[in-house]
Design a protein around this motif. Structure first.
Motif, PDB file in Angstrom:
ATOM      1  N   GLY A  52       1.501  -0.436  -1.138  1.00 17.98           N
ATOM      2  CA  GLY A  52       1.091  -0.071  -2.482  1.00 17.98           C
ATOM      3  C   GLY A  52      -0.416  -0.017  -2.571  1.00 17.98           C
ATOM      4  O   GLY A  52      -1.124  -0.702  -1.820  1.00 17.98           O
ATOM      5  N   SER A  53      -0.933   0.810  -3.480  1.00 22.51           N
ATOM      6  CA  SER A  53      -2.378   0.925  -3.659  1.00 22.51           C
ATOM      7  C   SER A  53      -2.684   1.253  -5.121  1.00 22.51           C
ATOM      8  O   SER A  53      -1.924   1.970  -5.773  1.00 22.51           O
ATOM      9  N   LYS A  54      -3.805   0.731  -5.599  1.00 22.77           N
ATOM     10  CA  LYS A  54      -4.223   1.007  -6.974  1.00 22.77           C
ATOM     11  C   LYS A  54      -5.224   2.141  -7.058  1.00 22.77           C
ATOM     12  O   LYS A  54      -5.541   2.610  -8.153  1.00 22.77           O
ATOM     13  N   ASP A  55      -5.730   2.577  -5.885  1.00 21.72           N
ATOM     14  CA  ASP A  55      -6.715   3.656  -5.895  1.00 21.72           C
ATOM     15  C   ASP A  55      -6.493   4.700  -4.797  1.00 21.72           C
ATOM     16  O   ASP A  55      -7.268   5.649  -4.680  1.00 21.72           O
ATOM     17  N   GLY A  56      -5.472   4.523  -3.972  1.00 20.88           N
ATOM     18  CA  GLY A  56      -5.234   5.457  -2.878  1.00 20.88           C
ATOM     19  C   GLY A  56      -6.152   5.241  -1.698  1.00 20.88           C
ATOM     20  O   GLY A  56      -6.126   6.031  -0.747  1.00 20.88           O
ATOM     21  N   GLN A  57      -6.949   4.161  -1.737  1.00 17.43           N
ATOM     22  CA  GLN A  57      -7.878   3.875  -0.639  1.00 17.43           C
ATOM     23  C   GLN A  57      -7.553   2.549   0.038  1.00 17.43           C
ATOM     24  O   GLN A  57      -7.380   2.492   1.255  1.00 17.43           O
ATOM     25  N   ALA A  58      -7.470   1.491  -0.743  1.00 17.21           N
ATOM     26  CA  ALA A  58      -7.127   0.165  -0.222  1.00 17.21           C
ATOM     27  C   ALA A  58      -5.621  -0.047  -0.380  1.00 17.21           C
ATOM     28  O   ALA A  58      -5.079   0.083  -1.486  1.00 17.21           O
ATOM     29  N   TRP A  59      -4.961  -0.375   0.722  1.00 18.23           N
ATOM     30  CA  TRP A  59      -3.501  -0.471   0.724  1.00 18.23           C
ATOM     31  C   TRP A  59      -3.046  -1.899   0.986  1.00 18.23           C
ATOM     32  O   TRP A  59      -3.604  -2.596   1.837  1.00 18.23           O
ATOM     33  N   THR A  60      -2.016  -2.324   0.258  1.00 18.57           N
ATOM     34  CA  THR A  60      -1.416  -3.648   0.417  1.00 18.57           C
ATOM     35  C   THR A  60      -0.010  -3.502   0.995  1.00 18.57           C
ATOM     36  O   THR A  60       0.810  -2.749   0.451  1.00 18.57           O
ATOM     37  N   GLU A  61       0.268  -4.201   2.097  1.00 20.65           N
ATOM     38  CA  GLU A  61       1.598  -4.134   2.692  1.00 20.65           C
ATOM     39  C   GLU A  61       2.604  -4.875   1.820  1.00 20.65           C
ATOM     40  O   GLU A  61       2.409  -6.038   1.481  1.00 20.65           O
ATOM     41  N   LEU A  62       3.685  -4.190   1.469  1.00 20.37           N
ATOM     42  CA  LEU A  62       4.728  -4.757   0.625  1.00 20.37           C
ATOM     43  C   LEU A  62       6.013  -5.033   1.386  1.00 20.37           C
ATOM     44  O   LEU A  62       6.774  -5.925   1.019  1.00 20.37           O
ATOM     45  N   ASP A  63       6.279  -4.266   2.430  1.00 22.22           N
ATOM     46  CA  ASP A  63       7.517  -4.424   3.194  1.00 22.22           C
ATOM     47  C   ASP A  63       7.287  -3.894   4.599  1.00 22.22           C
ATOM     48  O   ASP A  63       6.503  -2.956   4.808  1.00 22.22           O
ATOM     49  N   SER A  64       7.982  -4.482   5.578  1.00 21.09           N
ATOM     50  CA  SER A  64       7.857  -4.058   6.970  1.00 21.09           C
ATOM     51  C   SER A  64       9.228  -4.127   7.624  1.00 21.09           C
ATOM     52  O   SER A  64       9.968  -5.109   7.425  1.00 21.09           O
ATOM     53  N   PHE A  73      16.571  -0.598   0.640  1.00 21.33           N
ATOM     54  CA  PHE A  73      15.742  -1.721   1.054  1.00 21.33           C
ATOM     55  C   PHE A  73      15.067  -2.335  -0.173  1.00 21.33           C
ATOM     56  O   PHE A  73      14.621  -1.617  -1.074  1.00 21.33           O
ATOM     57  N   TYR A  74      14.991  -3.667  -0.167  1.00 20.95           N
ATOM     58  CA  TYR A  74      14.443  -4.401  -1.302  1.00 20.95           C
ATOM     59  C   TYR A  74      13.332  -5.332  -0.822  1.00 20.95           C
ATOM     60  O   TYR A  74      13.388  -5.876   0.283  1.00 20.95           O
ATOM     61  N   PHE A  75      12.350  -5.551  -1.688  1.00 21.76           N
ATOM     62  CA  PHE A  75      11.282  -6.509  -1.407  1.00 21.76           C
ATOM     63  C   PHE A  75      10.773  -7.050  -2.747  1.00 21.76           C
ATOM     64  O   PHE A  75      11.148  -6.538  -3.813  1.00 21.76           O
ATOM     65  N   LYS A  76       9.943  -8.074  -2.708  1.00 24.80           N
ATOM     66  CA  LYS A  76       9.411  -8.673  -3.928  1.00 24.80           C
ATOM     67  C   LYS A  76       7.969  -8.226  -4.151  1.00 24.80           C
ATOM     68  O   LYS A  76       7.159  -8.231  -3.221  1.00 24.80           O
ATOM     69  N   ASN A  77       7.680  -7.829  -5.375  1.00 18.10           N
ATOM     70  CA  ASN A  77       6.365  -7.288  -5.704  1.00 18.10           C
ATOM     71  C   ASN A  77       6.070  -7.561  -7.178  1.00 18.10           C
ATOM     72  O   ASN A  77       6.875  -7.215  -8.045  1.00 18.10           O
ATOM     73  N   ASP A  78       4.933  -8.181  -7.473  1.00 18.38           N
ATOM     74  CA  ASP A  78       4.550  -8.455  -8.863  1.00 18.38           C
ATOM     75  C   ASP A  78       3.305  -7.682  -9.290  1.00 18.38           C
ATOM     76  O   ASP A  78       2.667  -8.007 -10.287  1.00 18.38           O
ATOM     77  N   GLN A  79       2.959  -6.641  -8.520  1.00 21.42           N
ATOM     78  CA  GLN A  79       1.786  -5.832  -8.832  1.00 21.42           C
ATOM     79  C   GLN A  79       2.181  -4.382  -9.126  1.00 21.42           C
ATOM     80  O   GLN A  79       3.027  -3.818  -8.437  1.00 21.42           O
ATOM     81  N   LEU A  80       1.558  -3.812 -10.130  1.00 20.28           N
ATOM     82  CA  LEU A  80       1.784  -2.405 -10.463  1.00 20.28           C
ATOM     83  C   LEU A  80       0.783  -1.551  -9.696  1.00 20.28           C
ATOM     84  O   LEU A  80      -0.423  -1.837  -9.712  1.00 20.28           O
ATOM     85  N   TYR A  81       1.273  -0.523  -9.038  1.00 14.08           N
ATOM     86  CA  TYR A  81       0.416   0.362  -8.255  1.00 14.08           C
ATOM     87  C   TYR A  81       0.628   1.811  -8.679  1.00 14.08           C
ATOM     88  O   TYR A  81       1.722   2.200  -9.097  1.00 14.08           O
ATOM     89  N   THR A  82      -0.421   2.592  -8.514  1.00 13.82           N
ATOM     90  CA  THR A  82      -0.329   4.028  -8.801  1.00 13.82           C
ATOM     91  C   THR A  82       0.035   4.830  -7.557  1.00 13.82           C
ATOM     92  O   THR A  82       0.423   5.998  -7.670  1.00 13.82           O
ATOM     93  N   HIS A  83      -0.113   4.223  -6.385  1.00  9.71           N
ATOM     94  CA  HIS A  83       0.191   4.891  -5.123  1.00  9.71           C
ATOM     95  C   HIS A  83       1.129   4.017  -4.292  1.00  9.71           C
ATOM     96  O   HIS A  83       0.940   2.801  -4.215  1.00  9.71           O
ATOM     97  N   TYR A  84       2.108   4.660  -3.669  1.00  7.49           N
ATOM     98  CA  TYR A  84       2.994   3.969  -2.731  1.00  7.49           C
ATOM     99  C   TYR A  84       3.102   4.817  -1.466  1.00  7.49           C
ATOM    100  O   TYR A  84       3.111   6.052  -1.532  1.00  7.49           O
ATOM    101  N   ARG A  85       3.198   4.126  -0.326  1.00  8.48           N
ATOM    102  CA  ARG A  85       3.211   4.834   0.963  1.00  8.48           C
ATOM    103  C   ARG A  85       4.317   4.278   1.865  1.00  8.48           C
ATOM    104  O   ARG A  85       4.427   3.075   2.067  1.00  8.48           O
TER     105      ARG A  85
END
Length: 398
Positions: free
Chosen positions: A126-138, A153-165
């Protein structure tokens, strides 16, 4: 005019004081209602939101995104179409939203044909700007047995993002990648979970790396240490004896959805969870399957019965199980040299014991060079494979 203006200003001031006094009253009935709270994460509805995003891929089909197998097929809602990437190295599939979303699940749909094009390893970010990415699932060592089938597939996430990869780094065993559909799901925290459960352990010894993946619900596998030990003990011997250029990085995958014993494909070896639970002492199954990694370099038309027979021969010669729950079959007049597995392995062992002690090694070298196995029998033993089998039938003791 002046008096009139002063009178109106006095009335206004009196009304203002009245309002102020009412607003400061301690009377509960006179307190203004509190505004509604801002919507929280639990108020986010569970939705498939893939269609709300702008889709971007790092590499598209040669015919473009709107081609017959272009990236647009990945989100067209039709499981009979697919997205296909040729000359695969890796692929990033990005979803860009106009507003931030709380994604905690995604669904992949397999393509219509060759399962070697399915993703094996990937990460989800997930990313909030399309530049810095946070790993949510592997995910590592995934395999899919059914075509045009949804896998969630399911994972836990408490952050809202505008970009997902979705970043796919490896496919199961091909030079192409395919996927029929990819869907993203909003999910409030109360519904979030981490599924399916997979446990991954990587071990490196020298130039060998073993990635052990447990897809079962059982956390501790009694036979895991034994399978690893057989690999690191016997595979270096197979490499030295038969093919030093064979794979050095191998996946062992314990799979509860596979109903056989074990099989080798690409750089993956899959072991049936049910079989290994029933036969935890069968560690030398590793020798048979890793011999297939040695054989990956064979050239020309090499029949399956021969490769399976050579793999069982390798198990007989290099296996370390003690006591060994497996053995070569006794000779039977009903056997044929192309009976595969133990039947063929016994024939090869007989040849080494009675005719040429380095026969299998030289056969392996010939197959790597593209020599026809029938020609090799004549070149090495001076007789056809059928004639040598006839000799074996006359005196099958090994």
């Amino acid at each position: 005019m002046t008096t009139f203006y002063s009178w109106r200003r006095s009335i206004a001031f009196f009304l203002l004081l009245s309002v102020f006094a009412a607003g400061c009253s301690k009377d509960p009935d006179s307190i203004l209602p509190e505004p509604d709270p801002e919507p929280g994460l639990e108020d986010i509805p569970l939705l498939d939101i893939a269609d709300d995003a702008f889709l971007i891929v790092s590499k598209d089909n040669p015919d473009g995104p709107n081609g017959a197998e272009g990236s647009a097929k990945l989100v067209d809602g039709d499981t009979t179409t697919k997205f296909l990437v040729k000359d695969f190295k890796f692929v990033n599939v990005d979803f860009r939203f106009d507003s931030a979303k709380l994604v905690a699940s995604y669904q992949f749909t397999t393509g219509n044909d060759f399962d070697g094009r399915d993703p094996l390893d990937w990460k989800f970010y997930g990313s909030k700007d399309g530049q810095a990415w946070t790993e949510l699932d592997s995910r590592v060592g995934m395999q899919f047995r059914k075509r045009r089938t949804n896998y969630r597939f399911y994972f836990k996430n408490d952050q809202l993002y505008t970009h997902y990869r979705w970043s796919v780094s490896k496919v199961y065993g091909a030079d192409m990648f395919q996927a029929s559909e990819l869907r993203l799901f909003q999910m409030p925290p109360s519904l979030q979970k981490s599924l399916p459960v997979s446990r991954v352990d990587s071990t490196t010894q020298g130039d060998l790396k073993l990635i052990f993946v447990n897809h079962s619900n059982k956390e501790d596998l009694a036979y895991e240490a034994n399978l690893k030990n057989v690999f690191f003990t016997t595979y270096p011997q197979l490499l030295e004896e038969y093919n030093p250029d064979a794979l050095k990085r191998v996946y062992f995958i314990v799979d509860p959805t596979y109903d056989g014993v074990a099989y080798s494909f690409g750089d993956v070896i899959v072991y049936s969870f049910d079989y290994m639970e029933r036969s935890p002492r069968d560690g030398d199954v590793v020798v048979h399957e890793t011999m297939h990694k040695i054989q990956a370099g064979y050239q020309g038309n090499v029949p399956g019965w021969l490769t399976e027979g050579m793999a069982d021969y390798a198990r007989y010669r290099f296996g370390i199980d003690d006591p060994d729950p497996w053995s070569l079959p006794d000779y039977s007049p009903s056997h044929e040299y192309n009976g595969s597995y133990g039947i063929t392995a016994r024939y090869l062992l007989w040849i080494e014991n009675h005719k040429h002690e380095d026969f299998v090694k030289e056969l392996n070298d010939a197959l790597l060079d593209g020599v026809d196995y029938r020609d090799f029998w004549i070149q090495s033993l001076g007789s056809s494979i059928d004639d040598v089998w006839a000799e074996y039938e006359q005196n099958p003791d090994i």
